[in-house]
Scaffold this active site. Structure first.
Site, PDB file in Angstrom:
ATOM      1  CG  PHE A 143       8.110   1.431   9.910  1.00  0.00           C
ATOM      2  CD1 PHE A 143       9.292   1.014   9.466  1.00  0.00           C
ATOM      3  CD2 PHE A 143       8.303   2.630  10.756  1.00  0.00           C
ATOM      4  CE1 PHE A 143      10.593   1.457   9.990  1.00  0.00           C
ATOM      5  CE2 PHE A 143       9.466   3.088  11.251  1.00  0.00           C
ATOM      6  CZ  PHE A 143      10.523   2.436  10.843  1.00  0.00           C
ATOM      7  CG  ASP A 228       1.900   3.657  14.710  1.00  0.00           C
ATOM      8  OD1 ASP A 228       1.775   4.939  14.750  1.00  0.00           O
ATOM      9  OD2 ASP A 228       2.779   2.963  14.612  1.00  0.00           O
ATOM     10  CE  LYS A 257       7.381   9.308  12.209  1.00  0.00           C
ATOM     11  NZ  LYS A 257       8.851   9.348  11.978  1.00  0.00           N
TER      12      LYS A 257
END
Length: 452
Positions: A143, A228, A257
């Site tokens: 993802f 990532d 985030k």
């Protein structure tokens, strides 16, 4: 305005935003109307306290409304800074870049974006621009976001369905499979291999030598390794970057985030200098890639305050300690509870996987509920956790049997006691057939059948 319109919270969303989200919340009883948050806790309209184990999908590493981050943001607002003068550069952006790069001294430059997905989009462009190659390799079940470039690297067909065709030249390989990776890299057409050090969907952890060997293969075939770390970075796994567990130095690191401090969205691409210089290689290409709000002073201040709080409060050390405790507890469940199949994690990124039991009675109950909707069993755990134990958690992904925990890095020993008591009770209840959990399961199955 908030107090005056609170009674219309769900009506407004049904009318003007996502009606299906509201229907889902009401169907599972999550429509409690959270009204405030502090640290790792949420409070509903009745002022009942909940422990948040989602952290906004990892955003609230410091918990909600952290005092130091709020102070920094207020200071920026009070300073009357010029902000977003597009024909100038920001001092706060320069300082944040400098501090982030201290954590990865093998990298030379930073590029700021507004989100994790924007950071992924930038990485795709940088990799193609720097290498002159079109191909991007990603791992199955990955993802990386939901914008088109990021979606093209998404290993979950549930997210991709209905939006094809994706970007060309994006190739999936099995996660933790070096042979498959080398087969694709050996074509010498791949610009980058973009990989989560620990896969967020399911909390899948690679074997110890995988990432280091992948880095070697990338170097051999002229492909960039892009880590990532949007969810795993900034201390989530007990290290500042998850790649540090395996001693890997990627060509690019993606962050977002938690870097926001939970207030102002911010993403970052940390990259080797030669890559950056290939993209921004002339004065007339100084703005060849960018984003209007990406270096705004509030976002940069939030990032700086977050880094300072992580260090001052030893949040990364706390993540390692509390994570070790919780992992030991959950792994101890495997031998005591038939439904608990596996436990995976590092630091405060933990996945508890449930599976088909051995005993006939429990197996029949499992088959019944899973026949209605794959992954539905996990709701027999998450819903009692929420309703009876005031713990907010979620299944790791579509049709998943794994509950993923991403608690704030500031959780205490008392919070861990709360988590352990709640999970022990919820999992124990799921083994009582018939029982309250299975009555709930039948109700959920009814909702699922109506929805279909």
């Amino acid at each position: 305005m908030i107090s005056e319109r609170e009674a219309e919270r769900y009506l407004l969303h049904s009318r003007h935003l996502n009606e299906q989200m509201v229907r889902m919340l009401k169907a599972i009883g999550y429509d409690v109307g959270f009204k405030r948050g502090q640290g790792p806790y949420l409070y509903d309209r009745e002022d009942q306290q909940y422990l948040d184990l989602l952290s906004g999908f990892g955003v609230f590493a410091l918990g909600r409304n952290h005092a130091a981050v709020r102070k920094a943001l207020k200071a920026v607002l009070d300073a009357d800074l010029p902000n977003l003068v597009q024909m100038d550069v920001s001092i706060l952006a320069g300082i944040l870049a400098e501090r982030l790069l201290r954590y990865a001294p093998y990298l030379g430059n930073a590029f700021f974006a507004n989100s994790g997905a924007e950071a992924v989009e930038a990485a795709i462009k940088f990799a193609r621009g720097a290498t002159g190659r079109p191909g991007i390799v990603f791992a199955e079940h990955a993802f990386h976001g939901l914008t088109y470039g990021a979606l093209s690297l998404n290993g979950d067909t549930n997210f991709r369905a209905g939006f094809e065709p994706m970007l060309p030249d994006c190739v999936a390989v099995p996660f933790d499979n070096l042979g498959a990776l080398e087969q694709v890299l050996s074509t010498r057409g791949m610009a980058a291999f973009i990989v989560e050090p620990i896969q967020g969907k399911g909390v899948h952890i690679p074997s110890d030598g995988y990432l280091a060997a992948a880095a070697t293969l990338c170097k051999k075939y002229g492909t960039l390794l892009v880590a990532d770390e949007i969810q795993t970075g900034l201390g989530r796994t007990g290290r500042f970057l998850a790649v540090e567990h395996w001693g890997v130095e990627p060509d690019m690191v993606l962050l977002a985030k938690a870097l926001s401090g939970g207030h102002i969205p911010v993403g970052a691409v940390l990259t080797r200098k030669w890559i950056f210089d290939k993209i921004f290689n002339r004065m007339d290409r100084a703005v060849v890639h960018g984003s209007t709000f990406s270096k705004n002073d509030l976002a940069m201040a939030a990032g700086l305050a977050t880094l300072e709080a992580l260090e001052a409060e030893d949040c990364i050390g706390n993540a390692a300690r509390q994570g070790e405790r919780l992992l030991a507890f959950f792994k101890g469940m495997i031998g005591r509870h038939e439904f608990v199949k596996d436990v995976r994690g590092k630091g405060l990124m933990i996945g508890i996987e449930f599976g088909r039991p051995q005993s006939m009675k429990l197996r029949a109950a499992w088959n019944m509920i899973e026949a209605v909707n794959v992954g539905l069993f996990c709701q027999l755990i998450t819903l009692p956790l929420f309703k009876e134990h005031k713990i907010l958690s979620q299944v790791s992904g579509h049709a998943s049997h794994t509950i993923k925990l991403l608690p704030p890095l500031v959780i205490s020993d008392a919070d861990c006691d709360w988590i352990e008591r709640a999970f022990e009770a919820a999992v124990s209840d799921s083994h009582r057939v018939p029982g309250a959990a299975w009555s709930l399961g039948k109700a959920l199955a009814g909702h699922a059948m109506k929805a279909s």
